[in-house]
Enzyme design. Structure first.
Site, PDB file in Angstrom:
ATOM      1  N   GLY A 112       0.833  -1.201   0.000  1.00  0.00           N
ATOM      2  CA  GLY A 112       0.000   0.000   0.000  1.00  0.00           C
ATOM      3  C   GLY A 112       0.866   1.249   0.000  1.00  0.00           C
ATOM      4  N   GLY A 114      -0.402   4.521   0.182  1.00  0.00           N
ATOM      5  CA  GLY A 114      -1.176   5.678   0.618  1.00  0.00           C
ATOM      6  C   GLY A 114      -0.431   6.437   1.700  1.00  0.00           C
ATOM      7  CG  LEU A 118       3.565   7.866   0.325  1.00  0.00           C
ATOM      8  CD1 LEU A 118       2.791   9.053  -0.200  1.00  0.00           C
ATOM      9  CD2 LEU A 118       4.893   7.743  -0.392  1.00  0.00           C
ATOM     10  CD  GLU A 119       1.749   9.835   7.506  1.00  0.00           C
ATOM     11  OE1 GLU A 119       1.093  10.882   7.354  1.00  0.00           O
ATOM     12  OE2 GLU A 119       1.405   8.939   8.307  1.00  0.00           O
ATOM     13  CD  GLU A 135      -1.199   1.121  -4.578  1.00  0.00           C
ATOM     14  OE1 GLU A 135      -2.385   0.788  -4.794  1.00  0.00           O
ATOM     15  OE2 GLU A 135      -0.792   1.557  -3.483  1.00  0.00           O
ATOM     16  CG  HIS A 394       8.213  39.182   2.179  1.00  0.00           C
ATOM     17  ND1 HIS A 394       8.303  38.176   1.242  1.00  0.00           N
ATOM     18  CD2 HIS A 394       9.419  39.824   2.178  1.00  0.00           C
ATOM     19  CE1 HIS A 394       9.499  38.214   0.674  1.00  0.00           C
ATOM     20  NE2 HIS A 394      10.191  39.213   1.225  1.00  0.00           N
TER      21      HIS A 394
END
Length: 423
Positions: A112, A114, A118-119, A135, A394
């Site tokens: 997987g 997702g 990924l984390e 996947e 800024h």
């Protein structure tokens, strides 16, 4: 700044993660107690209208029956493990096991790609592991906006020790023994269902999403049936629906158990909405305004639809020629350049005839902190015409979003009413 060799303390990292969870849980419990909330520990189930029983297996001294005017089900979810995968908690693990960080495998397969996958790939590669994604969909990160996913692949995947297989299923996973026997993974073609390869890795993380934790709630006692995946049906006000599709009086369900949006902050928002409705203040949560984030380095955050979803919706509803996309790169942002973290993009998908925001995607430094300007704008019904007049300090990263909104154009001339301030 020049430093010598860098190392890490795995046990210290794991202890920090565990201590953090304990501290947060304790803080939440103390907050509830301070508000006068009674906390009863045990397994609960509904036994009839307005009635809940609870208890603990093997404990006759714990348990009882409670009655209440309203019942809110918030039983959450557990990691989903597909058939054929054997979890041993050591070499074949879910995200629950991975958080303990008991050891660092040299080679990790992640089923997987997702958010969860990924984390954890971010963590494992930072600690020296090689990662292979498995996947089922044609592309990795299938839930992402495709343009953002391509950039994420360039930044989060390609420069690291990560490879991937797409269009394949992990149909069998057999645990191994750390340092002795590898984990065996059978790969099957998603379309033909033929076995095409076998992988041998040190560990396998199953990151195929989560499943509702609704077994044992005895929902039949109030005429309610879950769907085939186990989710509890609810209406837009989170009222639980019976088998006939009618709201069950005074019974609500929030969070992962209803499957609307499986995020902790979505559950919280749903809970607030339920309380408003209980107090006779009608409220419906706009789930398209709930943000989400993937906590990688850099982060990915979004709210609303992907560009692909927006164009599909526009095609169905007859306004496909009204979809416009505005984009800004982090490479044009002074703060990102100063931080030497300029990989990233901000993308706004909107309607050029009305200015309605359909989706916002940000990939870059601290994007999870910046997405809320967009999510709150969607929640309050603001359009790109009004947002382009907002002022940002800024140099800040938030100017990425500001510049993107300033690039938007609508067919209807902007009528900007300057507020009158007293002096």
């Amino acid at each position: 700044i020049q430093v010598g060799a860098v190392s890490y303390d795995r046990a210290a990292i794991a202890d920090h993660a565990n201590d953090l969870v304990t501290k947060i849980r304790g803080n939440l419990k103390n907050s509830l107690v301070a508000l006068g909330v009674d906390i009863l520990e045990g397994t609960g189930k509904i036994v009839g209208p307005h009635t809940v029983s609870y208890g603990k297996v093997g404990r006759v001294d714990v348990g009882g029956t409670l009655t209440a005017r309203n019942i809110i089900i918030a039983s959450g979810s557990v990691p989903f493990v597909p058939p054929g995968i054997e979890i041993d908690g050591k070499t074949v693990i879910t995200s629950d096991h991975a958080l303990k960080l008991d050891w660092i495998p040299d080679w990790v397969a992640i089923i997987g790609s997702g958010y969860i996958g990924l984390e954890f790939s971010d963590v494992y590669t930072a600690l020296g592991s090689s990662v292979t994604f498995i996947e089922a969909m044609p592309n990795i990160m299938p839930g992402f906006d495709r343009e953002v996913a391509r950039m994420a692949e360039r930044v989060l995947i390609n420069p690291r020790n990560i490879d991937y297989h797409t269009n394949v299923l992990a149909t069998k996973v057999k645990p191994g023994v750390p340092g002795v026997k590898p984990v065996e993974i059978e790969l099957t073609d998603f379309k033909t269902k033929e076995v095409i390869d076998n992988l041998e890795v040190d560990a396998c993380l199953v990151a195929t999403g989560r499943a509702p934790y609704t077994d044992g709630l005895n929902l039949k006692s109030i005429g309610v049936e879950t769907d085939r995946r186990g989710f509890i049906p609810v209406d837009e006000k989170m009222r639980v629906l019976d088998a006939a599709g009618k709201p069950v009086p005074n019974v609500f369900c929030i969070g992962d158990a209803n499957g609307k949006l499986m995020l902790a902050h979505a559950a919280s928002a749903q809970g607030i909405s339920v309380v408003e409705n209980i107090c006779d203040r009608s409220h419906v949560l706009n789930h398209l305004s709930v943000p989400a984030a993937c906590f990688t380095h850099p982060e990915v955050a979004f709210v609303g639809m992907t560009e692909e979803q927006a164009r599909e919706k526009a095609k169905e509803q007859g306004f496909e020629d009204k979809i416009v996309v505005a984009k800004t790169s982090f490479k044009a942002n002074s703060k990102a350049l100063a931080e030497k973290e300029s990989d990233g993009i901000c993308k706004v998908v909107y309607r050029k005839d009305t200015g309605e925001i359909l989706g916002v995607w940000i990939m870059g430094l601290h994007s999870a902190d910046m997405i809320h300007e967009a999510s709150n704008a969607i929640a309050t019904g603001q359009t790109v015409q009004t947002l382009k007049y907002n002022v940002h300090a800024h140099p800040t990263l938030s100017e990425v979003l500001d510049e993107t909104f300033k690039q938007t154009h609508v067919d209807v001339p902007t009528v900007h009413k300057q507020p009158v301030y007293s002096t």
